[in-house]
Write a protein that holds these residues in place. Sequence first.
Motif, PDB file in Angstrom:
ATOM      1  N   GLN A  26      23.855  -9.182 -13.345  1.00 12.28           N
ATOM      2  CA  GLN A  26      24.551  -8.117 -12.793  1.00 12.28           C
ATOM      3  C   GLN A  26      24.408  -6.870 -13.440  1.00 12.28           C
ATOM      4  O   GLN A  26      24.959  -5.882 -13.023  1.00 12.28           O
ATOM      5  N   ALA A  29      23.123  -3.648 -11.500  1.00  7.23           N
ATOM      6  CA  ALA A  29      23.940  -3.423 -10.525  1.00  7.23           C
ATOM      7  C   ALA A  29      25.100  -2.700 -11.303  1.00  7.23           C
ATOM      8  O   ALA A  29      25.658  -1.624 -10.783  1.00  7.23           O
ATOM      9  N   VAL A  30      25.787  -3.007 -12.296  1.00  7.37           N
ATOM     10  CA  VAL A  30      26.828  -2.441 -13.176  1.00  7.37           C
ATOM     11  C   VAL A  30      26.295  -0.956 -13.363  1.00  7.37           C
ATOM     12  O   VAL A  30      26.909  -0.166 -13.329  1.00  7.37           O
ATOM     13  N   ALA A  33      26.092   1.484 -10.815  1.00  2.00           N
ATOM     14  CA  ALA A  33      27.612   1.937 -10.403  1.00  2.00           C
ATOM     15  C   ALA A  33      28.460   2.625 -11.363  1.00  2.00           C
ATOM     16  O   ALA A  33      29.230   3.474 -11.005  1.00  2.00           O
ATOM     17  N   LEU A 143      33.963  -7.977 -14.355  1.00  2.00           N
ATOM     18  CA  LEU A 143      33.101  -7.524 -13.029  1.00  2.00           C
ATOM     19  C   LEU A 143      34.037  -7.082 -11.856  1.00  2.00           C
ATOM     20  O   LEU A 143      33.755  -6.493 -11.213  1.00  2.00           O
ATOM     21  N   LYS A 147      34.918  -3.829  -9.930  1.00  2.00           N
ATOM     22  CA  LYS A 147      34.340  -3.778  -8.414  1.00  2.00           C
ATOM     23  C   LYS A 147      36.100  -3.275  -7.857  1.00  2.00           C
ATOM     24  O   LYS A 147      35.842  -2.228  -7.027  1.00  2.00           O
ATOM     25  N   ARG A 153      40.883  -0.584  -5.263  1.00  2.00           N
ATOM     26  CA  ARG A 153      41.598  -1.590  -5.085  1.00  2.00           C
ATOM     27  C   ARG A 153      42.703  -2.069  -6.164  1.00  2.00           C
ATOM     28  O   ARG A 153      42.163  -1.908  -7.240  1.00  2.00           O
ATOM     29  N   ARG A 156      44.810  -7.252 -10.352  1.00  2.00           N
ATOM     30  CA  ARG A 156      45.677  -8.082 -10.906  1.00  2.00           C
ATOM     31  C   ARG A 156      45.138  -9.305 -11.628  1.00  2.00           C
ATOM     32  O   ARG A 156      44.211  -9.967 -11.031  1.00  2.00           O
ATOM     33  N   ASP A 159      48.596 -14.818 -11.799  1.00  2.00           N
ATOM     34  CA  ASP A 159      49.602 -15.066 -12.436  1.00  2.00           C
ATOM     35  C   ASP A 159      50.058 -16.438 -12.279  1.00  2.00           C
ATOM     36  O   ASP A 159      51.399 -16.806 -12.121  1.00  2.00           O
ATOM     37  N   TYR A 160      49.194 -17.224 -12.502  1.00  2.00           N
ATOM     38  CA  TYR A 160      49.368 -18.868 -12.521  1.00  2.00           C
ATOM     39  C   TYR A 160      48.626 -19.456 -13.627  1.00  2.00           C
ATOM     40  O   TYR A 160      47.949 -18.657 -14.491  1.00  2.00           O
ATOM     41  N   ALA A 161      49.138 -20.519 -14.016  1.00  2.00           N
ATOM     42  CA  ALA A 161      48.434 -21.406 -15.127  1.00  2.00           C
ATOM     43  C   ALA A 161      47.061 -21.758 -15.117  1.00  2.00           C
ATOM     44  O   ALA A 161      46.647 -22.165 -14.191  1.00  2.00           O
ATOM     45  N   VAL A 208      51.630 -17.198 -19.372  1.00  2.00           N
ATOM     46  CA  VAL A 208      51.592 -16.972 -18.112  1.00  2.00           C
ATOM     47  C   VAL A 208      52.964 -16.387 -17.485  1.00  2.00           C
ATOM     48  O   VAL A 208      52.858 -15.326 -16.895  1.00  2.00           O
ATOM     49  N   SER A 209      54.098 -16.811 -18.100  1.00  2.00           N
ATOM     50  CA  SER A 209      55.578 -16.377 -17.749  1.00  2.00           C
ATOM     51  C   SER A 209      56.487 -16.839 -18.550  1.00  2.00           C
ATOM     52  O   SER A 209      56.321 -17.770 -19.307  1.00  2.00           O
TER      53      SER A 209
ATOM     54  N   SER B 245      55.411 -24.191 -12.860  1.00  2.00           N
ATOM     55  CA  SER B 245      55.200 -23.684 -11.865  1.00  2.00           C
ATOM     56  C   SER B 245      53.704 -23.625 -11.877  1.00  2.00           C
ATOM     57  O   SER B 245      52.683 -22.448 -11.451  1.00  2.00           O
ATOM     58  N   CYS B 246      52.881 -24.716 -12.284  1.00  2.00           N
ATOM     59  CA  CYS B 246      51.420 -24.581 -12.456  1.00  2.00           C
ATOM     60  C   CYS B 246      50.928 -25.260 -11.294  1.00  2.00           C
ATOM     61  O   CYS B 246      49.731 -24.966 -11.125  1.00  2.00           O
ATOM     62  N   GLY B 265      34.122  -8.111  -2.568  1.00  2.00           N
ATOM     63  CA  GLY B 265      32.680  -7.307  -2.342  1.00  2.00           C
ATOM     64  C   GLY B 265      31.799  -7.356  -3.496  1.00  2.00           C
ATOM     65  O   GLY B 265      31.910  -7.648  -4.485  1.00  2.00           O
ATOM     66  N   LEU B 267      28.894  -5.520  -5.876  1.00  2.00           N
ATOM     67  CA  LEU B 267      29.118  -4.550  -6.527  1.00  2.00           C
ATOM     68  C   LEU B 267      27.969  -3.260  -5.866  1.00  2.00           C
ATOM     69  O   LEU B 267      27.162  -3.570  -5.518  1.00  2.00           O
ATOM     70  N   LEU B 283      53.254 -21.940  -6.877  1.00  2.00           N
ATOM     71  CA  LEU B 283      52.820 -20.891  -7.723  1.00  2.00           C
ATOM     72  C   LEU B 283      53.667 -19.564  -7.334  1.00  2.00           C
ATOM     73  O   LEU B 283      54.288 -19.334  -6.397  1.00  2.00           O
ATOM     74  N   ARG B 284      54.083 -18.823  -8.550  1.00  2.00           N
ATOM     75  CA  ARG B 284      55.067 -17.589  -8.353  1.00  2.00           C
ATOM     76  C   ARG B 284      54.602 -16.715  -7.269  1.00  2.00           C
ATOM     77  O   ARG B 284      55.292 -16.185  -6.631  1.00  2.00           O
TER      78      ARG B 284
END
Lengths: 247, 350
Positions: A26, A29-30, A33, A143, A147, A153, A156, A159-161, A208-209, B245-246, B265, B267, B283-284
């Motif tokens: 890739q 392509a990077v 961009a 990557l 994107k 966009r 994030r 937010d899970y294990a 994770v939390s 919460s796994c 999408g 690149l 999951l949270r």
Amino acid sequence: MKPRIAIFSLTGCEGCSLAILELEDQLLAVLDAVEIVNFREGMTERAWDIDIGFVDGAVSTPGDEAEIRHYRESCKVLVAIGACACLGGINTLKNHQLAAEYRGYVYGERAAWFPTTAARPIAAVVKVDYELPGCPMVKEEFLRFVKHLLAGRQFRLPDYAVCVECKKRGNPCLYDRGVVCLGPMTRAGCDAICPTYGSKCEACRGIVSPEALAAAALNLRDQYHVPQEEVLAGLRLYGAYQEEKLP
Amino acid sequence: MLDRVVHRTDLSALIDELARTRRIVGPVKHEDRFFYEAVDRAGRLDLDFTYCVYSPKAQLLPPKETLLTFDRTTGNFTCHPLYDERPTVLAGVHPCDLHAIKLLDHVFGAEHADEQYLSRRRHMFLIGIDCPHPCTAGVFCRDMHAHVADSGFDLMCYPLERDQAGRTVRYGVQVGTTAGQEAILYGRVGTPPTPEAEQHLARYQAEKDRAFPKAIPVDSAGLPGLLAKSYDSLLWEATARRCYSCGSCNLVCPTCYCFDIHDDGALGGNGGERVREWDGCQLRGFAEVAGPHNFRPKPGSRLRHRVFRKGKWILERTGLPGCVGCARCDRACTARISLVDMYKQLAEEV
């Protein structure tokens, strides 16, 4: 105009910077961009008007501290990449030892030539806009981040294990073999690469939390009879947990 | 009622015959555990398996799949849905999982026609294997009335006779569909059932009935009532203190079908794909919406939600049990949170 990108390294193995070059398929392509304007691992030119700066390594010396402040001033968006930059990483092992001891062990008689401080994640020194954790940083996540940023966009982290990715891969659970894996309390995004190859998760992407950490403290003590020091030692390997007491 | 009696080698030959035009997926042993896997011939399957760590759900609803690809480089937006049309024989499905597949069929077929799911389902030949006794400790399939299945398969095999090594040597086969009927007829396998074989099956079923104990104080019909009284129980918060919460309980569950969809999408930005991935109510971020607002921000509220789905809401909405008692969730939980324990505790509370 293409966004101007820089990739910097503080104290660390620079494996996260290398992970960018390892994108191979890739990479073109990077480069199509974005424009890379400052990257010690990949080029000789140095420019300082930077849109997005990626930094690996921990802040572990007075020199690192000066550099990260300079990077912050030069970059519109600052992104910490890898366990060292996000959590302090392996470097933080020294935080739990006496300075005189580890400095003597590493540098011998010339320890005074190499000033060092407690290792810290970048966010402990300057404002960080995004973090891409892991040892090394997950190149697929890098990557995805690029994107998202280019498309405007919201990015994030999962937010899970790690268990989620282990289960999606259909892996046998290491707990079934009596191995205390840190997957249940560790942030996913690595596609559970360590458990997939039979190695327990060592929390290189951080906890994770707070709920998961609290649950870990209860479960490992009550269900698995793992002493608290052992849990802490496991979580400290990559600097996932710095404090002295679990909740 | 049996339709055929087949020797183990006949069953193997039948699967291999079906596999001339299909992939084979079934239980394969790794170390001491079984997993559903694609194999090249029936001989690699272990049909005397206890239970598969993961349910056969992934064969119909993969953990991650591309639903469609899109492109807008030419100025005209184009999009192509992708369907998995590989004919597959899924051999070795226990009654509990057959019940779970029935629920998935209802969710993806009756409520909303999910073409990707239905494409896989239409191309699947299901061979059930009945269980003479509970596959492992801790299951509660009897309480969920899922330890026997009289439909939901193309062929159902009852292990009537074992050799000294414990391997099934003779199966009584029941046909469930015309596809199953054709496979038996064209494969010309086995022999028609004799009155002795029918008696053997009756004996087998009587023994099976004794072998499956009740594990929880109420059955699937009683669970909605029990849970209705337990919404405000302190158990949820107390138990969830241990919950990571796994989502492992969701992901191994044969009836958990929740998913998330996102666009990935390429690149450069003019094309990409729409991807579906498993999600889970533990999951949270599952119940997080714009705002951001999270309807179930606490592990306790998420745990209660899962148990209510399994024991009450799915049954009330679909008429099919939302849980088949396989106890995969209990086994997968590294915090050792157990549905069986929670049901027992709730029954004591009310």
